[in-house]
Design an enzyme around this catalytic site. Structure first.
Site, PDB file in Angstrom:
ATOM      1  N   LYS A  83       0.777  -1.261  -0.001  1.00 38.53           N
ATOM      2  CA  LYS A  83      -0.203   0.021   0.037  1.00 38.53           C
ATOM      3  C   LYS A  83       0.768   1.141   0.085  1.00 38.53           C
ATOM      4  O   LYS A  83       0.461   2.583  -0.535  1.00 38.53           O
ATOM      5  CB  LYS A  83      -1.042   0.139   1.155  1.00 38.53           C
ATOM      6  CG  LYS A  83      -2.149  -0.832   1.067  1.00 38.53           C
ATOM      7  CD  LYS A  83      -3.000  -0.576   2.247  1.00 38.53           C
ATOM      8  CE  LYS A  83      -4.367  -1.582   2.065  1.00 38.53           C
ATOM      9  NZ  LYS A  83      -5.471  -1.293   3.188  1.00 38.53           N
ATOM     10  N   ASP A  91      -9.977   3.587   2.302  1.00 39.62           N
ATOM     11  CA  ASP A  91     -10.150   3.076   3.378  1.00 39.62           C
ATOM     12  C   ASP A  91     -10.832   4.012   4.724  1.00 39.62           C
ATOM     13  O   ASP A  91     -11.704   3.572   5.251  1.00 39.62           O
ATOM     14  CB  ASP A  91      -8.778   2.453   3.935  1.00 39.62           C
ATOM     15  CG  ASP A  91      -8.237   1.307   3.352  1.00 39.62           C
ATOM     16  OD1 ASP A  91      -9.020   0.424   3.000  1.00 39.62           O
ATOM     17  OD2 ASP A  91      -7.093   1.119   3.396  1.00 39.62           O
TER      18      ASP A  91
END
Ligand code: ATR
Length: 283
Positions: free
Chosen positions: A71, A107
């Site tokens: 990520k 997220d």
């Protein structure tokens, strides 16, 4: 699913990816609209990440999701980052915008949507205790602060990382973030407790990120862990009279937002939810 020469691919890049539920969830969403896409998971060897991204570009993928452990480092291979991806220093979604690969992070916003849908909870003016100081904590913390949380306390096993995250988030604006040495220092003041550590995740399901005797019934308790769905933290919280939310809600809402970035249409939440539950019960 009708795969033809017109079908365009969307990938999940991670290592490992075998246990991901995103393929079932995203393909259910694609099928609900009958769209000409297919979502596939790719287990990318860490030293081949750059080639993996080149593959997306060269093969004209519509986009991708990015998961552990890529990520953060994936950003250097992309052509641009959205504001929230640069803010939290991590990318979980890539969109191919006319040949340019742009990194997003759904997220934080996904977590806020999950809180709203499960608890009917709005962050503005609230006080929150965040457990953890890794990538997940950073994305959630940044989103909570941007959405108007009044005070964010951060507790982490390694205190230096909690201090580092508090000062990083604090520097992003005039926000009140504070590292605490013990979770008990913050609990009387907060409405929401969030576990953004990996504690309690399968196979160490007996682990819990704080002493359960600290839990009080005024708390909303959210756990980012979704394997198992009912973590020990959530069970203990329920025993203490708290309302709880498991990590599957975040998985659903971050996935729905990724779908919307690729498809420019509303995510079919019910179908996605059903696919997640079927995937879990099929083990
Ligand atoms: P992610 O990007 O998923 O957040 P990470 O950056 O590795 O992953 O962060 C994992 C988080 O879980 C950290 O806050 C970590 O605490 P440390 O900073 O002290 O390592 C926390 N964590 C992992 N295992 C833990 C354990 N057994 N007890 C307490 N905290 C733990």
């Amino acid at each position: 699913m009708n795969i033809t020469a017109e079908t365009q691919a969307i990938g999940l890049l991670g290592h490992p990816v075998a246990h991901s539920l995103s393929p079932q969830m995203q393909n259910a969403a694609i099928a609900a609209y009958g769209l000409p896409y297919v979502y596939l998971a790719f287990d990318v060897q860490p030293h081949l990440l750059a080639q993996g991204v080149m593959g997306l570009r060269g093969l004209g993928f519509r986009g991708a999701n990015v998961t552990v452990p890529f990520k953060v480092e994936i950003a250097e291979f992309l052509d641009g980052l959205s504001e929230e991806a640069s803010l939290c220093g991590a990318v979980n979604t890539i969109v191919n915008e006319n040949g340019r690969l742009i990194g997003y992070n759904t997220d934080g916003e996904g977590f806020l949507k999950a809180l709203e849908s499960v608890f009917d909870w709005q962050p503005r003016g609230q006080h929150v205790l965040l457990l953890g100081a890794g990538g997940a904590a950073r994305a959630i913390g940044a989103a909570l602060l941007q959405a108007g949380v009044e005070e964010l306390f951060i507790y982490n096993r390694t205190p230096e990382r909690a201090i580092g995250l508090a000062s990083l988030l604090g520097r992003m604006g005039h926000w009140r973030t504070r590292a605490v040495e013990r979770p008990g220092e913050a609990i009387p003041y907060v409405q929401l407790l969030v576990n953004a550590t990996s504690v309690g995740m399968d196979p160490k399901t007996d682990a819990i990120p704080l002493n359960p005797e600290l839990l009080e019934n005024h708390l909303l308790v959210a756990d980012l862990v979704y394997q198992p769905q009912q973590t020990r933290l959530l069970r203990e919280a329920q025993r203490h009279g708290c309302r709880t939310m498991g990590g599957l809600h975040l998985l659903l809402h971050q996935g729905a937002l990724s779908f919307e970035r690729w498809m420019h249409r509303p995510a079919p939440l019910e179908e996605m939810k059903r696919a997640l539950h079927t995937a879990i019960s099929n083990g």
